[in-house]
Design an enzyme around this catalytic site. Structure first.
Site, PDB file in Angstrom:
ATOM      1  N   HIS A  41       0.832  -1.198   0.000  1.00 15.13           N
ATOM      2  CA  HIS A  41       0.000   0.000   0.000  1.00 15.13           C
ATOM      3  C   HIS A  41       0.873   1.257   0.000  1.00 15.13           C
ATOM      4  O   HIS A  41       0.602   2.213  -0.731  1.00 15.13           O
ATOM      5  CB  HIS A  41      -0.909  -0.003   1.225  1.00 15.13           C
ATOM      6  CG  HIS A  41      -1.849  -1.171   1.281  1.00 15.13           C
ATOM      7  ND1 HIS A  41      -3.214  -1.029   1.167  1.00 15.13           N
ATOM      8  CD2 HIS A  41      -1.614  -2.495   1.421  1.00 15.13           C
ATOM      9  CE1 HIS A  41      -3.791  -2.222   1.259  1.00 15.13           C
ATOM     10  NE2 HIS A  41      -2.830  -3.130   1.406  1.00 15.13           N
ATOM     11  N   ASP A  70      -5.919   5.588   1.527  1.00 16.38           N
ATOM     12  CA  ASP A  70      -6.111   4.179   1.234  1.00 16.38           C
ATOM     13  C   ASP A  70      -7.524   3.765   1.635  1.00 16.38           C
ATOM     14  O   ASP A  70      -8.039   4.180   2.680  1.00 16.38           O
ATOM     15  CB  ASP A  70      -5.074   3.365   2.024  1.00 16.38           C
ATOM     16  CG  ASP A  70      -4.915   1.956   1.508  1.00 16.38           C
ATOM     17  OD1 ASP A  70      -5.903   1.203   1.563  1.00 16.38           O
ATOM     18  OD2 ASP A  70      -3.809   1.605   1.065  1.00 16.38           O
ATOM     19  N   GLN A  84      12.687  -5.602  -7.200  1.00 19.34           N
ATOM     20  CA  GLN A  84      11.772  -6.361  -8.048  1.00 19.34           C
ATOM     21  C   GLN A  84      11.577  -5.748  -9.423  1.00 19.34           C
ATOM     22  O   GLN A  84      11.545  -6.459 -10.422  1.00 19.34           O
ATOM     23  CB  GLN A  84      10.410  -6.507  -7.346  1.00 19.34           C
ATOM     24  CG  GLN A  84       9.370  -7.261  -8.191  1.00 19.34           C
ATOM     25  CD  GLN A  84       8.266  -7.856  -7.374  1.00 19.34           C
ATOM     26  OE1 GLN A  84       8.497  -8.747  -6.557  1.00 19.34           O
ATOM     27  NE2 GLN A  84       7.037  -7.367  -7.586  1.00 19.34           N
ATOM     28  N   HIS A  93       2.664 -14.524  -5.932  1.00 18.84           N
ATOM     29  CA  HIS A  93       1.480 -14.650  -5.081  1.00 18.84           C
ATOM     30  C   HIS A  93       0.309 -13.836  -5.619  1.00 18.84           C
ATOM     31  O   HIS A  93      -0.792 -13.910  -5.091  1.00 18.84           O
ATOM     32  CB  HIS A  93       1.815 -14.190  -3.668  1.00 18.84           C
ATOM     33  CG  HIS A  93       2.153 -12.727  -3.570  1.00 18.84           C
ATOM     34  ND1 HIS A  93       3.112 -12.137  -4.364  1.00 18.84           N
ATOM     35  CD2 HIS A  93       1.654 -11.743  -2.796  1.00 18.84           C
ATOM     36  CE1 HIS A  93       3.185 -10.843  -4.056  1.00 18.84           C
ATOM     37  NE2 HIS A  93       2.313 -10.578  -3.117  1.00 18.84           N
ATOM     38  N   GLU A 115       3.140  -4.809 -11.949  1.00 18.83           N
ATOM     39  CA  GLU A 115       4.548  -4.682 -12.331  1.00 18.83           C
ATOM     40  C   GLU A 115       4.942  -5.730 -13.368  1.00 18.83           C
ATOM     41  O   GLU A 115       5.673  -5.425 -14.319  1.00 18.83           O
ATOM     42  CB  GLU A 115       5.422  -4.785 -11.080  1.00 18.83           C
ATOM     43  CG  GLU A 115       5.300  -3.575 -10.162  1.00 18.83           C
ATOM     44  CD  GLU A 115       5.955  -3.758  -8.812  1.00 18.83           C
ATOM     45  OE1 GLU A 115       5.847  -2.841  -7.983  1.00 18.83           O
ATOM     46  OE2 GLU A 115       6.576  -4.827  -8.575  1.00 18.83           O
ATOM     47  N   GLN A 170      -5.734 -11.991  -3.928  1.00 24.62           N
ATOM     48  CA  GLN A 170      -4.808 -12.696  -4.808  1.00 24.62           C
ATOM     49  C   GLN A 170      -5.465 -13.800  -5.644  1.00 24.62           C
ATOM     50  O   GLN A 170      -5.060 -14.047  -6.783  1.00 24.62           O
ATOM     51  CB  GLN A 170      -3.646 -13.247  -3.977  1.00 24.62           C
ATOM     52  CG  GLN A 170      -2.825 -12.138  -3.333  1.00 24.62           C
ATOM     53  CD  GLN A 170      -1.952 -12.612  -2.188  1.00 24.62           C
ATOM     54  OE1 GLN A 170      -1.725 -13.809  -2.016  1.00 24.62           O
ATOM     55  NE2 GLN A 170      -1.464 -11.677  -1.374  1.00 24.62           N
TER      56      GLN A 170
END
Length: 468
Positions: A22, A128, A342, A357, A365, A382
């Site tokens: 987040h 959020d 990443q 996951h 991404e 997920q």
């Protein structure tokens, strides 16, 4: 956007949920807003500000007008969480998220009061959706508040239908119970109860990715009939321009290892920052990767703690590997401990697949990098994201078919081996990776000048001004 002098300048206050996935999205959102001329105040605890600053990739924080406003860390009572629970959800974070609401409300109130007085009330809030209680403080000061949705439109539709029992267990054989523990479901519903005063919804997605599901979300009142702005993918432009290693931290051992591998040959393996696999599951995964014969880069770690992810003792995860595993796989497999860059890994030419996951950050991404996915969902959004990736977008394959709607299931080494070969070596896998490349092109178009997300961001900033 800027206005005349400090008195007329708009201040955008950004309040993320203090969890890496987040924090990361809203920091990238802050960069885009600051780039468009507004001043941004990024509000989080000092610990989590340090965390997100240390992990940001692809841009220099000093180049944008982002001011970090620190909140104190909430005190945790030390209550016991069921250590024997088989639920994959990070249960240790639930008391922390509850403490954030219970203990930080007065601090947020004081901060907003100060910001409003310093900016002649030319203030808007983006918070959020898991921090719905922020709406109460915003209403007190008559500050226009917008909800940032850190998951996709597809998941929001799934969540509404499963909650309303209008969709059964479709499109995946997974119940709400398996995605969220009951205590978390209650908190989600509580935060949603604050949404009625929101000005609109901001989503880290783009039209070509969820063209069917964004308008359906409006029609089915998932978003309450309010404006929805799709502004993703929220990534540094440098990655779309094929620029690499913009920070020294990206020049790591794992990146140098990738440089020596053949193009599109490496399977990247990572389960994000909020989840840990069991000792048994780590062993099965390791055995399956070894048996597959495929080069791999595996980020092996335990989940972020409530107070500081930087203190994660990653060696405790590695002890579950068979003795001699790293030595046997030297040259073919690389284990990165705790954290790895990443974005740099996904955009590297040697990366050919992503065992993931299916967290929304990782999903967006990977699509932006044009990397096909091997989906292994654990909890939250997920499972829905996995269905979107594999069944709707055809940009990935599932590691297995989930049989038990309620309980966690072990993925065997045989299933890992078979799934890896399916993604990396089969004709089906080739088509999946081709489709991922097509979506990468669409992502570039979306954030480029005149693209769908570029236009939505312009529309959002105009709405900010109008709401004042």
């Amino acid at each position: 956007m800027g206005g005349d002098g400090n008195g007329g300048r708009m201040q955008v206050v950004v309040v993320p949920l203090p969890a890496q996935g987040h924090l990361n999205q809203l920091l990238h959102f802050s960069r885009v807003v600051a780039q468009r001329g507004a001043t941004v105040s990024f509000v989080a605890t000092s610990t989590h500000i340090h965390q997100v600053r240390s992990r940001v990739q692809g841009w220099d924080l000093h180049n944008f007008d982002i001011r970090f406003k620190e909140l104190p860390m909430p005190h945790l009572s030390g209550e016991d969480i069921d250590a024997q629970s088989s639920h994959m959800f990070p249960l240790h974070l639930i008391p922390f998220f509850e403490a954030v609401e219970d203990q930080l409300g007065s601090h947020v109130d004081q901060l907003l009061s100060t910001i409003c007085s310093e900016n002649n009330n030319r203030v808007v809030i983006v918070h959020d959706s898991a921090m719905g209680w922020i709406q109460t403080v915003a209403t007190k000061y008559s500050i226009p508040a917008y909800l940032f949705i850190p998951v996709g439109a597809y998941f929001n539709l799934w969540l509404k239908r499963v909650s309303d029992e209008t969709w059964g267990l479709s499109p995946v054989n997974i119940s709400l119970k398996r995605c969220f523990p009951e205590r978390s479901i209650k908190n989600i519903r509580r935060q949603s109860s604050f949404f009625e005063h929101a000005k609109g919804y901001i989503i880290n997605t783009f039209t070509a990715l969820e063209s069917e599901f964004i308008p359906r979300g409006r029609e089915e009142l998932v978003f309450g009939g309010k404006p929805v702005w799709s502004v993703g993918p929220l990534l540094p432009q440098a990655f779309f321009n094929d620029e690499r290693r913009l920070q020294l931290q990206a020049d790591t051992e794992c990146m140098r290892w990738l440089d020596k591998r053949a193009p599109a040959s490496v399977l990247y393996v990572s389960f994000g920052s909020m989840s840990s696999l069991s000792a048994t599951q780590i062993g099965e995964l390791a055995d399956g990767l070894e048996r597959s014969g495929q080069p791999f880069l595996w980020v092996l770690r335990i989940a972020d703690g409530a107070h500081s992810s930087m203190e994660a003792q990653f060696d405790s995860a590695c002890k579950f590997l068979q003795h001699g595993f790293e030595r046997r796989l030297e040259g073919r497999g690389f284990i990165a401990r705790n954290w790895a860059p990443q974005l740099d890994i996904l955009f590297h030419e040697s990366t050919g697949g992503f065992l993931t996951h299916c967290g929304w950050n990782s999903t967006v991404e990977s699509i932006s990098a044009g990397v096909g996915m091997l989906t292994w969902p654990l909890h939250c959004d997920q499972f829905a994201n996995s269905a979107l990736i594999t069944r709707e977008l055809k940009a990935g394959v599932e590691v297995k078919e989930w049989k038990n709607a309620e309980e966690n299931e072990l993925v065997s080494s045989e299933e890992v081996e078979k799934a890896v070969k399916r993604l990396m070596r089969s004709e089906e896998g080739m088509q999946v990776r081709k489709r991922a490349q097509e979506l990468r092109s669409e992502a570039r178009k979306a954030v480029g000048d005149g693209g769908s997300s570029w236009k939505d961001m312009d529309s959002l900033l105009h709405h900010f001004s109008e709401s004042l």
